[in-house]
Design a protein around this motif. Structure first.
Motif, PDB file in Angstrom:
ATOM      1  N   SER A 138     -86.676 -75.593  62.904  1.00 15.01           N
ATOM      2  CA  SER A 138     -87.790 -74.697  63.194  1.00 15.01           C
ATOM      3  C   SER A 138     -88.128 -73.827  61.995  1.00 15.01           C
ATOM      4  CB  SER A 138     -87.420 -73.801  64.383  1.00 15.01           C
ATOM      5  OG  SER A 138     -88.265 -72.668  64.411  1.00 15.01           O
ATOM      6  N   THR A 172     -85.128 -76.966  68.230  1.00 14.55           N
ATOM      7  CA  THR A 172     -85.988 -76.585  69.350  1.00 14.55           C
ATOM      8  C   THR A 172     -86.099 -77.728  70.357  1.00 14.55           C
ATOM      9  OG1 THR A 172     -87.865 -77.247  67.998  1.00 14.55           O
ATOM     10  CG2 THR A 172     -87.399 -74.895  68.116  1.00 14.55           C
ATOM     11  N   LEU A 175     -88.164 -78.265  74.024  1.00 12.90           N
ATOM     12  CA  LEU A 175     -88.387 -77.005  74.743  1.00 12.90           C
ATOM     13  C   LEU A 175     -88.335 -77.177  76.258  1.00 12.90           C
ATOM     14  CD1 LEU A 175     -91.219 -75.403  72.549  1.00 12.90           C
ATOM     15  CD2 LEU A 175     -88.782 -74.870  72.505  1.00 12.90           C
ATOM     16  N   GLY A 197     -86.740 -71.939  71.053  1.00 11.86           N
ATOM     17  CA  GLY A 197     -87.080 -71.431  69.726  1.00 11.86           C
ATOM     18  C   GLY A 197     -87.097 -69.919  69.709  1.00 11.86           C
ATOM     19  N   ALA A 202     -82.174 -68.624  69.300  1.00 12.41           N
ATOM     20  CA  ALA A 202     -82.490 -69.496  68.166  1.00 12.41           C
ATOM     21  C   ALA A 202     -82.173 -68.889  66.794  1.00 12.41           C
ATOM     22  CB  ALA A 202     -83.972 -69.867  68.218  1.00 12.41           C
TER      23      ALA A 202
END
Ligand code: GTP
Ligand code: SPV
Ligand code: MN
Length: 581
Positions: A138, A172, A175, A197, A202
């Motif tokens: 990410s 991530t 999701l 995220g 995260a």
């Protein structure tokens, strides 16, 4: 850039093999790298530029609507012995957890870039600091880690000099909340986080490393990793005292750390050292010293305005990443209680409609460098940290808990900390406003059995006779109509001053069964808007209510079984006896 550290290189190669990214990028932490990532994210739509005239270098990230807060039910501590994680944590067997995570991570970075982020928690030249490396797919995590930690070349250099490091692997994923897990392996100082995220899920340097793994390491090494702000209070005479305060998530740490004193305290000054995490070490003289492992703030946006927190309000006008706030028609960030501008777009990117929901998500956040704060203390960079005079626990309690009280001893203070309860907030998914036990504000963050943690806290009194005084505060008492009895924010200065006077032995107090409270005229209430009834209520200790509270605390402590320190139970009994007398 690759590394001369063989074990780091081997781990990075293994992860790349497992996750098969298109490419691997080692982050150097430079401004150019940050700017290039921001530009790239603007192109892909992960970020959007806010109004650059009013808010230079400010950007907005809208996260997945199902990924807006920490997920406590999906957060696990994986240890050989289940009892070591304790009933305060979700536990999973180490090999089961690894198998599950290997399955999720397999090929998950296909088509993506894998970023390798070396970071240092705490000043790079401090013996109290600890390094880590986060691998993530990410770019949003990369730019946040750049603000929140000492990231890149200097941290890598420390690792290459042989400093041990925490291994954090993050993706991530897709999701999907059904495929989301935040796993900690404290025995091997590693973390695996998949499927979110957001914030503490995260940005692995923050809660995963600096609290869950670090609390485990701190017990082994004889220090404390705590969910605490650190502030300096400077008197008109130029004397500065340092206070560390633990309040649960979204219960006022950032606000207190940046407090601007009211008019009647205009020659006083509050310095910010940290707003979320403190690492506390005992020095050779028996003095507890604090460093802030972080380099930035990931703070709650709603409620921030020129009246409640002017320092924060000013510092988020530039160089800030906003996550999940709304916008005005001309692209300025907007949130509830901003007290200026009008919302046009909400945090889901839709046209704002007050009948649909708030413009900003209640857990919307700003990410900004600590150096943007006008009250930032230079001593936050000091390798030796600052000496702590007072430790303050607090919670969000609409009833019962008085504005402030002081413990009678270290042991009593540990009981007060262990007995903290607070209403849940939007910082974690789940119902908001339920009172739950949140010892030392660490319920979501202690990486081991709370009973062992209390024993560790208690052990400090065997090592020093110069420990900080311990206090409890509650800014959140309400009347039947939901009105706050105490004005809070800047006015909390009055309580801080009393705390320091108590530490110096220069303020009288009323002794009660639960601790020492201010006398009727004990606090400077010059030009504060407070009626007599409210002031009395804020200092009232209702014996019946407190007996029932203490019964609840006792049951809670005993629910940890044999491991609960008998010293703590003795202390509990002492308070109950005093209340019943
Ligand atoms: P985390 O970053 O989640 O750990 O939270 P935090 O403890 O730093 O909380 P923060 O200071 O961001 O405060 C969260 C909420 O509490 C905001 O909505 C504030 O407006 C509110 N708040 C903070 N201080 C006070 C106070 O003294 N009185 C009242 N009534 N509300 C406050
Ligand atoms: C908290 O929830 O206590 C925070 C925000 O400070 S997060 O980084 O998401 O943990
Ligand atoms: Mn926090």
């Amino acid at each position: 850039m690759t590394t001369t550290n063989q074990s780091l290189q081997t781990w990075v190669d293994q992860v790349a093999q497992l996750t098969s990214p298109d490419k691997v990028v080692w982050c150097d932490g430079s401004d150019q790298e940050y700017d290039a990532l921001v530009e790239q994210m603007n192109e892909t739509g992960t970020l959007s530029a806010l109004n650059q005239e009013t808010h230079p270098n400010c950007f907005l990230h809208l996260s997945d609507p199902q990924d807006v807060a920490r997920v406590e039910h999906l957060t696990f501590i994986c240890t050989t012995e289940k009892e070591d994680a304790g009933k305060n944590n979700n536990w999973m067997d180490i090999s089961d957890a690894k198998e599950k995570m290997q399955g999720l991570f397999k090929n998950c970075m296909n088509g993506r870039t894998m970023y390798v982020i070396p970071y240092c928690m705490g000043p790079v030249d401090s013996p109290y600091s600890r390094c880590g490396v986060e691998i993530t797919d990410s770019p949003y995590v990369v730019i946040n880690m750049k603000i929140m930690t000492r990231m890149g070349a200097s941290a890598l250099a420390r690792i290459e000099r042989g400093d041990p490091f925490v291994k954090g692997l993050h993706s991530t994923g897709d999701l999907d909340p059904e495929r989301r897990f935040i796993m900690h392996f404290p025995e091997e100082y590693s973390i695996m986080s998949f499927g979110s995220g957001y914030g503490g899920n995260a940005l692995l340097g923050k809660k995963c490393h600096a609290l869950r793994i670090a609390s485990w390491q701190a017990r082994e090494e004889g220090w404390l990793a705590e969910h605490m702000l650190i502030l300096g209070l400077e008197s008109p005479e130029g004397e500065t005292h340092y206070i560390a305060a633990a309040f649960p998530s979204a219960c006022g740490k950032t606000n207190l750390a940046m407090l601007i004193p009211p008019e009647s305290y205009k020659d006083w000054k509050i310095w910010t050292l940290g707003d979320d995490i403190a690492w506390l070490h005992m020095d050779n003289e028996g003095q507890l010293r604090a460093v802030n492992p972080e380099a930035g703030y990931f703070g709650v946006v709603p409620g921030t305005n020129a009246k409640t927190n002017l320092n924060a309000f000013d510092m988020i006008q530039r160089n800030t990443i906003f996550t999940n706030v709304g916008q005005t028609a001309d692209g300025q960030p907007w949130w509830e209680d901003k007290k200026e501008g009008e919302p046009a777009i909400d945090w889901k990117g839709r046209n704002y409609d007050k009948n649909v929901g708030p413009a900003a998500h209640p857990n919307s956040r700003f990410t900004v460098s600590a150096t943007e704060n006008k009250a930032y203390s230079e001593l936050a960079e000091a390798p030796e940290g600052v000496p702590i005079s007072a430790i303050v626990f607090g919670g969000r309690r609409r009833e019962l808990a008085p504005l402030v009280y002081q413990s009678k001893s270290w042991q009593h203070g540990v009981l007060i900390g262990a007995g903290v309860a607070s209403e849940t907030t939007a910082a974690a998914t789940g119902k908001v406003g339920l009172v739950r036990r949140d010892p030392m504000a660490m319920k979501p963050f202690c990486g081991y059995n709370f009973a062992d943690y209390w024993a560790h806290w208690l052990s400090f009194s065997e090592r020093s006779s110069k420990l900080p005084q311990i206090f409890h505060v509650n800014w959140f008492r309400q009347d039947a109509d939901g009105r706050f009895l105490w004005p809070g924010f800047g006015e909390n200065m009055r309580v801080l001053e009393w705390i320091i006077r108590r530490c110096k032995g220069s303020a009288d107090a009323v002794e009660t069964a639960i601790g020492y409270l201010p006398t009727d005229d004990g606090l400077n209430l010059d030009s504060v808007n407070l009626n007599e009834g409210d002031w009395a209520a804020l200092r009232h200790v209702d014996k019946e209510q407190w007996l029932s509270e203490m019964q609840d605390v006792g049951e809670y402590l005993r629910s940890y079984g044999d491991r609960t320190p008998s010293k703590l139970l003795d202390e509990h009994q002492r308070v109950v006896n005093n209340l019943s007398a």
